[in-house]
Write a protein that holds these residues in place. Structure first.
Motif, PDB file in Angstrom:
ATOM      1  N   LEU A 172       6.643   4.230 -13.819  1.00 19.99           N
ATOM      2  CA  LEU A 172       6.744   3.344 -14.345  1.00 19.99           C
ATOM      3  C   LEU A 172       7.907   3.675 -14.669  1.00 19.99           C
ATOM      4  O   LEU A 172       8.118   3.283 -16.383  1.00 19.99           O
ATOM      5  CB  LEU A 172       5.352   3.187 -15.198  1.00 19.99           C
ATOM      6  N   THR A 173       9.041   4.743 -14.238  1.00 16.77           N
ATOM      7  CA  THR A 173      10.298   5.084 -14.787  1.00 16.77           C
ATOM      8  C   THR A 173      11.298   4.293 -14.067  1.00 16.77           C
ATOM      9  O   THR A 173      11.777   4.075 -12.714  1.00 16.77           O
ATOM     10  CB  THR A 173       9.649   6.697 -14.643  1.00 16.77           C
ATOM     11  N   VAL A 174      11.780   3.792 -15.466  1.00 19.34           N
ATOM     12  CA  VAL A 174      12.880   3.017 -14.122  1.00 19.34           C
ATOM     13  C   VAL A 174      14.272   3.452 -14.255  1.00 19.34           C
ATOM     14  O   VAL A 174      14.758   3.774 -15.545  1.00 19.34           O
ATOM     15  CB  VAL A 174      13.054   1.453 -15.341  1.00 19.34           C
TER      16      VAL A 174
ATOM     17  N   ASN B  31      11.410  -3.970 -11.170  1.00 13.92           N
ATOM     18  CA  ASN B  31      11.111  -3.177 -12.506  1.00 13.92           C
ATOM     19  C   ASN B  31      11.945  -3.455 -13.180  1.00 13.92           C
ATOM     20  O   ASN B  31      11.103  -2.802 -14.982  1.00 13.92           O
ATOM     21  CB  ASN B  31      12.623  -2.134 -11.494  1.00 13.92           C
ATOM     22  N   ILE B  34       9.486  -5.099 -16.180  1.00 16.23           N
ATOM     23  CA  ILE B  34       8.234  -3.558 -16.482  1.00 16.23           C
ATOM     24  C   ILE B  34       8.724  -3.281 -18.080  1.00 16.23           C
ATOM     25  O   ILE B  34       8.352  -3.250 -18.832  1.00 16.23           O
ATOM     26  CB  ILE B  34       8.453  -2.205 -15.499  1.00 16.23           C
ATOM     27  N   LEU B  35      10.418  -2.843 -18.254  1.00 18.08           N
ATOM     28  CA  LEU B  35      11.400  -2.384 -19.153  1.00 18.08           C
ATOM     29  C   LEU B  35      11.575  -3.805 -19.880  1.00 18.08           C
ATOM     30  O   LEU B  35      10.993  -3.162 -21.146  1.00 18.08           O
ATOM     31  CB  LEU B  35      12.795  -2.387 -18.642  1.00 18.08           C
ATOM     32  N   LYS B  39       6.184  -1.556 -20.720  1.00 14.60           N
ATOM     33  CA  LYS B  39       5.184  -1.067 -19.762  1.00 14.60           C
ATOM     34  C   LYS B  39       5.551  -0.015 -19.053  1.00 14.60           C
ATOM     35  O   LYS B  39       5.131   1.065 -18.673  1.00 14.60           O
ATOM     36  CB  LYS B  39       4.692  -1.604 -18.379  1.00 14.60           C
ATOM     37  N   ALA B  40       7.207   0.273 -19.414  1.00 11.24           N
ATOM     38  CA  ALA B  40       8.128   1.077 -18.828  1.00 11.24           C
ATOM     39  C   ALA B  40       7.444   2.313 -19.847  1.00 11.24           C
ATOM     40  O   ALA B  40       7.768   2.574 -20.590  1.00 11.24           O
ATOM     41  CB  ALA B  40       9.196   1.152 -18.549  1.00 11.24           C
ATOM     42  N   LYS B  41       7.251   3.713 -19.046  1.00 10.78           N
ATOM     43  CA  LYS B  41       6.646   4.745 -19.335  1.00 10.78           C
ATOM     44  C   LYS B  41       8.022   5.334 -20.062  1.00 10.78           C
ATOM     45  O   LYS B  41       8.834   6.939 -21.095  1.00 10.78           O
ATOM     46  CB  LYS B  41       5.838   6.104 -18.412  1.00 10.78           C
ATOM     47  N   ALA B  42       9.154   5.640 -18.689  1.00 13.15           N
ATOM     48  CA  ALA B  42      10.337   6.240 -19.400  1.00 13.15           C
ATOM     49  C   ALA B  42      11.547   5.262 -18.781  1.00 13.15           C
ATOM     50  O   ALA B  42      11.185   5.189 -17.546  1.00 13.15           O
ATOM     51  CB  ALA B  42      10.507   8.057 -18.580  1.00 13.15           C
ATOM     52  N   ILE B  43      13.091   5.512 -19.358  1.00 13.86           N
ATOM     53  CA  ILE B  43      14.127   5.110 -18.103  1.00 13.86           C
ATOM     54  C   ILE B  43      15.027   6.434 -18.237  1.00 13.86           C
ATOM     55  O   ILE B  43      15.601   7.339 -19.012  1.00 13.86           O
ATOM     56  CB  ILE B  43      14.810   4.225 -19.478  1.00 13.86           C
ATOM     57  N   ARG B  44      15.348   6.246 -16.748  1.00 13.13           N
ATOM     58  CA  ARG B  44      16.802   7.432 -17.014  1.00 13.13           C
ATOM     59  C   ARG B  44      18.010   7.069 -17.285  1.00 13.13           C
ATOM     60  O   ARG B  44      18.018   5.231 -17.388  1.00 13.13           O
ATOM     61  CB  ARG B  44      16.838   7.216 -15.477  1.00 13.13           C
ATOM     62  N   THR B  47      20.570   4.816 -15.454  1.00 11.58           N
ATOM     63  CA  THR B  47      19.469   2.832 -15.466  1.00 11.58           C
ATOM     64  C   THR B  47      20.329   2.564 -17.359  1.00 11.58           C
ATOM     65  O   THR B  47      21.006   1.877 -16.903  1.00 11.58           O
ATOM     66  CB  THR B  47      18.047   3.041 -15.705  1.00 11.58           C
TER      67      THR B  47
END
Lengths: 174, 70
Positions: A172-174, B31, B34-35, B39-44, B47
């Protein structure tokens, strides 16, 4: 490549062990049936099977029997069959874990559940093996190897649970 | 999740489709979804940088903190 070879060897060995356990269990059942049907030398055969298959130590002897009770021999057969069944199940779960790893489902719920079941079965096995029965004496003894297996499986359950959580977070990490 | 990602708002402002943005930033539509759905837990950071570049905006335009009242 190396990991796959090691896992394949483990898988093969475990499957062979399962076959051997099934064979010994079948022999025990035959001995039991034989003793019911006719005058079968139960005591001698049981002693041989116990020492060969289960490598039983005598433990702390509590009582030496003057005469052998046939019912005690049946209890011994039952105890040995239970031990073999538990070992068969543990190996089954172990095979399942290896197959999950080979399918790249290492940190999955089935793997975690398998480790959990192994720990439970190992604890049960520890208590089953606590009472040392043989046709000529009764004793008690601790089989710490099964306890260590249980502790190892409990620790691995927690490690794989954390791995599963991290994997889900990563997905769940985009 | 208290952090809201306002990708839909920026997509509407730039008149861009989700698929187009996903192709530009190198993620799958799944993906990106998800963002968008929170629902996303983290974003780089990589990204986030790619989204800001594609939508010509600032991280502050995309990210919003909204305290969840219990």
């Amino acid at each position: 490549m190396k990991k796959n070879i090691i896992l394949s060897v483990c898988l093969f060995t475990m499957q062979i062990l399962r076959i051997l356990i099934s064979l010994f269990a079948a022999i025990l059942v035959l001995i039991f049936v034989g003793s019911l049907v006719n005058d079968f030398p139960l005591q001698e055969n049981l002693l041989e099977i116990q020492s060969l298959v289960l490598n039983d130590s005598s433990g702390l002897q509590l009582h030496e029997l003057q005469t052998t009770n046939k019912w005690l021999l049946y209890v011994i057969i039952f105890q040995n069959l239970l031990t073999l069944t538990l070992l068969f199940s543990i190996l089954g779960y172990g095979i399942g874990i290896i197959r999950n790893i080979q399918r790249n489902k290492t940190f999955s719920k089935p793997t975690i559940n398998a480790f959990d079941k192994v720990s439970q079965l190992a604890i049960i096995l520890f208590f089953v093996k606590f009472i040392k029965l043989s046709p000529i004496k009764v004793g008690i003894g601790f089989e710490f190897s099964y306890l260590f297996l249980a502790f190892g499986a409990i620790i691995l359950t927690q490690v794989f649970k954390e791995g599963h959580r991290l994997l889900k977070e990563n997905e769940l990490t985009v | 999740m208290p952090i809201i990602v306002n990708v839909d708002v920026m997509l509407a402002k730039r008149k861009m489709q989700s698929k187009e943005l996903a192709d530009k930033i190198g993620v799958t539509v799944a993906n990106l979804s998800i963002l968008k759905t929170g629902k996303a837990k983290a974003i780089r950071f990589s990204t986030l940088e790619a989204i800001c570049k594609a939508l010509d905006c600032q991280p502050g335009d995309l990210l919003e903190y909204r305290e969840i009242s219990e």
